[in-house]
Design a protein around this motif. Structure first.
Motif, PDB file in Angstrom:
ATOM      1  N   GLU A 104      -2.335  -8.964  -2.630  1.00 50.35           N
ATOM      2  CA  GLU A 104      -1.739  -8.663  -3.834  1.00 50.35           C
ATOM      3  C   GLU A 104      -1.297  -9.720  -4.765  1.00 50.35           C
ATOM      4  O   GLU A 104      -1.808 -10.010  -6.050  1.00 50.35           O
ATOM      5  CB  GLU A 104      -0.725  -7.469  -3.841  1.00 50.35           C
ATOM      6  CG  GLU A 104      -0.210  -7.188  -5.249  1.00 50.35           C
ATOM      7  CD  GLU A 104       1.041  -6.310  -5.158  1.00 50.35           C
ATOM      8  OE1 GLU A 104       1.409  -5.754  -6.412  1.00 50.35           O
ATOM      9  OE2 GLU A 104       1.791  -5.768  -4.261  1.00 50.35           O
ATOM     10  N   ALA A 105      -0.739 -10.849  -4.205  1.00 55.23           N
ATOM     11  CA  ALA A 105      -0.356 -11.899  -4.784  1.00 55.23           C
ATOM     12  C   ALA A 105      -1.442 -12.501  -5.337  1.00 55.23           C
ATOM     13  O   ALA A 105      -1.584 -13.228  -6.477  1.00 55.23           O
ATOM     14  CB  ALA A 105       0.710 -12.492  -3.879  1.00 55.23           C
ATOM     15  N   VAL A 106      -2.356 -13.122  -4.469  1.00 55.18           N
ATOM     16  CA  VAL A 106      -3.780 -13.659  -4.641  1.00 55.18           C
ATOM     17  C   VAL A 106      -4.466 -13.265  -5.800  1.00 55.18           C
ATOM     18  O   VAL A 106      -4.924 -13.612  -6.833  1.00 55.18           O
ATOM     19  CB  VAL A 106      -4.652 -13.921  -3.299  1.00 55.18           C
ATOM     20  CG1 VAL A 106      -6.034 -14.515  -3.552  1.00 55.18           C
ATOM     21  CG2 VAL A 106      -3.934 -14.732  -2.327  1.00 55.18           C
ATOM     22  N   GLY A 107      -4.583 -11.760  -5.694  1.00 53.32           N
ATOM     23  CA  GLY A 107      -5.442 -10.991  -6.833  1.00 53.32           C
ATOM     24  C   GLY A 107      -4.661 -11.093  -8.130  1.00 53.32           C
ATOM     25  O   GLY A 107      -5.425 -11.241  -9.178  1.00 53.32           O
ATOM     26  N   ASP A 108      -3.307 -11.267  -8.187  1.00 54.04           N
ATOM     27  CA  ASP A 108      -2.664 -11.333  -9.269  1.00 54.04           C
ATOM     28  C   ASP A 108      -2.952 -12.678  -9.830  1.00 54.04           C
ATOM     29  O   ASP A 108      -3.043 -12.701 -11.005  1.00 54.04           O
ATOM     30  CB  ASP A 108      -1.110 -10.878  -8.926  1.00 54.04           C
ATOM     31  CG  ASP A 108      -0.332 -11.042 -10.420  1.00 54.04           C
ATOM     32  OD1 ASP A 108      -0.839 -10.498 -11.378  1.00 54.04           O
ATOM     33  OD2 ASP A 108       0.823 -11.472 -10.326  1.00 54.04           O
ATOM     34  N   LEU A 109      -2.696 -13.556  -9.073  1.00 55.00           N
ATOM     35  CA  LEU A 109      -2.717 -15.032  -9.632  1.00 55.00           C
ATOM     36  C   LEU A 109      -4.094 -15.335  -9.986  1.00 55.00           C
ATOM     37  O   LEU A 109      -4.247 -16.262 -11.006  1.00 55.00           O
ATOM     38  CB  LEU A 109      -2.252 -16.096  -8.485  1.00 55.00           C
ATOM     39  CG  LEU A 109      -1.006 -16.130  -8.009  1.00 55.00           C
ATOM     40  CD1 LEU A 109      -0.775 -16.980  -6.696  1.00 55.00           C
ATOM     41  CD2 LEU A 109      -0.141 -16.626  -9.054  1.00 55.00           C
ATOM     42  N   GLU A 122      -6.127  -7.269  -5.871  1.00 59.56           N
ATOM     43  CA  GLU A 122      -4.701  -6.997  -6.083  1.00 59.56           C
ATOM     44  C   GLU A 122      -4.350  -5.431  -5.739  1.00 59.56           C
ATOM     45  O   GLU A 122      -3.607  -5.024  -5.038  1.00 59.56           O
ATOM     46  CB  GLU A 122      -4.325  -7.042  -7.640  1.00 59.56           C
ATOM     47  CG  GLU A 122      -2.725  -6.698  -7.932  1.00 59.56           C
ATOM     48  CD  GLU A 122      -2.625  -7.142  -9.284  1.00 59.56           C
ATOM     49  OE1 GLU A 122      -1.374  -6.719  -9.658  1.00 59.56           O
ATOM     50  OE2 GLU A 122      -3.443  -7.709 -10.165  1.00 59.56           O
ATOM     51  N   ASN A 123      -5.662  -4.540  -6.147  1.00 60.64           N
ATOM     52  CA  ASN A 123      -5.439  -3.114  -5.642  1.00 60.64           C
ATOM     53  C   ASN A 123      -5.668  -2.973  -4.282  1.00 60.64           C
ATOM     54  O   ASN A 123      -4.916  -2.096  -3.404  1.00 60.64           O
ATOM     55  CB  ASN A 123      -6.452  -2.393  -6.459  1.00 60.64           C
ATOM     56  CG  ASN A 123      -6.058  -2.197  -8.057  1.00 60.64           C
ATOM     57  OD1 ASN A 123      -4.926  -2.291  -8.235  1.00 60.64           O
ATOM     58  ND2 ASN A 123      -6.774  -2.067  -8.945  1.00 60.64           N
ATOM     59  N   GLU A 124      -6.536  -3.506  -3.453  1.00 60.28           N
ATOM     60  CA  GLU A 124      -6.636  -3.413  -2.009  1.00 60.28           C
ATOM     61  C   GLU A 124      -5.355  -3.818  -1.404  1.00 60.28           C
ATOM     62  O   GLU A 124      -5.044  -3.196  -0.519  1.00 60.28           O
ATOM     63  CB  GLU A 124      -7.773  -4.719  -1.584  1.00 60.28           C
ATOM     64  CG  GLU A 124      -9.165  -4.004  -2.034  1.00 60.28           C
ATOM     65  CD  GLU A 124     -10.156  -5.207  -1.525  1.00 60.28           C
ATOM     66  OE1 GLU A 124      -9.870  -6.015  -0.608  1.00 60.28           O
ATOM     67  OE2 GLU A 124     -11.273  -5.011  -1.973  1.00 60.28           O
ATOM     68  N   GLY A 125      -4.673  -4.920  -2.139  1.00 59.25           N
ATOM     69  CA  GLY A 125      -3.359  -5.563  -1.181  1.00 59.25           C
ATOM     70  C   GLY A 125      -2.382  -4.159  -1.444  1.00 59.25           C
ATOM     71  O   GLY A 125      -1.576  -3.810  -0.566  1.00 59.25           O
ATOM     72  N   LYS A 126      -2.355  -3.824  -2.505  1.00 57.96           N
ATOM     73  CA  LYS A 126      -1.393  -2.464  -2.721  1.00 57.96           C
ATOM     74  C   LYS A 126      -1.700  -1.448  -1.629  1.00 57.96           C
ATOM     75  O   LYS A 126      -0.745  -0.791  -1.203  1.00 57.96           O
ATOM     76  CB  LYS A 126      -1.493  -2.162  -4.250  1.00 57.96           C
ATOM     77  CG  LYS A 126      -0.636  -3.198  -5.189  1.00 57.96           C
ATOM     78  CD  LYS A 126      -0.771  -2.456  -6.559  1.00 57.96           C
ATOM     79  CE  LYS A 126      -0.396  -3.392  -7.411  1.00 57.96           C
ATOM     80  NZ  LYS A 126      -0.398  -3.151  -8.947  1.00 57.96           N
ATOM     81  N   ALA A 127      -3.117  -0.954  -1.549  1.00 59.41           N
ATOM     82  CA  ALA A 127      -3.358   0.291  -0.833  1.00 59.41           C
ATOM     83  C   ALA A 127      -3.078  -0.296   0.641  1.00 59.41           C
ATOM     84  O   ALA A 127      -2.728   0.566   1.368  1.00 59.41           O
ATOM     85  CB  ALA A 127      -5.063   0.080  -0.799  1.00 59.41           C
ATOM     86  N   ASP A 128      -3.298  -1.604   1.001  1.00 59.42           N
ATOM     87  CA  ASP A 128      -2.856  -2.006   2.573  1.00 59.42           C
ATOM     88  C   ASP A 128      -1.410  -1.613   2.713  1.00 59.42           C
ATOM     89  O   ASP A 128      -1.001  -1.496   3.955  1.00 59.42           O
ATOM     90  CB  ASP A 128      -3.258  -3.534   2.599  1.00 59.42           C
ATOM     91  CG  ASP A 128      -4.744  -3.667   2.594  1.00 59.42           C
ATOM     92  OD1 ASP A 128      -5.344  -2.857   2.965  1.00 59.42           O
ATOM     93  OD2 ASP A 128      -4.915  -4.974   2.681  1.00 59.42           O
ATOM     94  N   GLN A 129      -0.629  -2.051   1.790  1.00 64.52           N
ATOM     95  CA  GLN A 129       0.660  -1.904   1.755  1.00 64.52           C
ATOM     96  C   GLN A 129       1.249  -0.362   2.226  1.00 64.52           C
ATOM     97  O   GLN A 129       2.120   0.108   2.765  1.00 64.52           O
ATOM     98  CB  GLN A 129       1.612  -2.346   0.799  1.00 64.52           C
ATOM     99  CG  GLN A 129       1.374  -3.958   0.367  1.00 64.52           C
ATOM    100  CD  GLN A 129       1.962  -4.346  -0.617  1.00 64.52           C
ATOM    101  OE1 GLN A 129       3.228  -4.618  -0.840  1.00 64.52           O
ATOM    102  NE2 GLN A 129       1.416  -5.180  -1.488  1.00 64.52           N
ATOM    103  N   VAL A 130       0.611   0.559   1.166  1.00 62.15           N
ATOM    104  CA  VAL A 130       0.932   1.769   1.148  1.00 62.15           C
ATOM    105  C   VAL A 130       0.380   2.433   2.725  1.00 62.15           C
ATOM    106  O   VAL A 130       1.161   3.146   3.289  1.00 62.15           O
ATOM    107  CB  VAL A 130       0.147   2.576   0.262  1.00 62.15           C
ATOM    108  CG1 VAL A 130       0.109   4.038   0.235  1.00 62.15           C
ATOM    109  CG2 VAL A 130       0.674   2.208  -1.254  1.00 62.15           C
TER     110      VAL A 130
END
Length: 57
Positions: free
Chosen positions: A20-25, A32-40
């Motif tokens: 998520e952080a790398v995607g945001d940067l 970023e969305n993949e990172g959020k999905a992984d967290q969920v």
């Protein structure tokens, strides 16, 4: 919930935060969305294991 499961879920959550952080940067919305999905997904696994633990005690 075993220690290995907790560690695996924590690692998945951490990897999701990093994605998520790398995607945001980088402006990569997909990453970023993949990172959020992984967290969920990691959180859902934690909750599922907690429920399972309550019923096996």
């Amino acid at each position: 919930m075993g220690i290995a499961d907790k560690a695996k879920n924590a690692a998945e959550n951490l990897a999701g935060k990093a994605k998520e952080a790398v995607g945001d940067l980088t402006g990569n919305e997909k990453l970023e969305n993949e990172g959020k999905a992984d967290q969920v997904k990691a959180k859902a696994k934690d909750v599922g294991e907690d429920v399972k633990d309550k019923f096996t005690k």
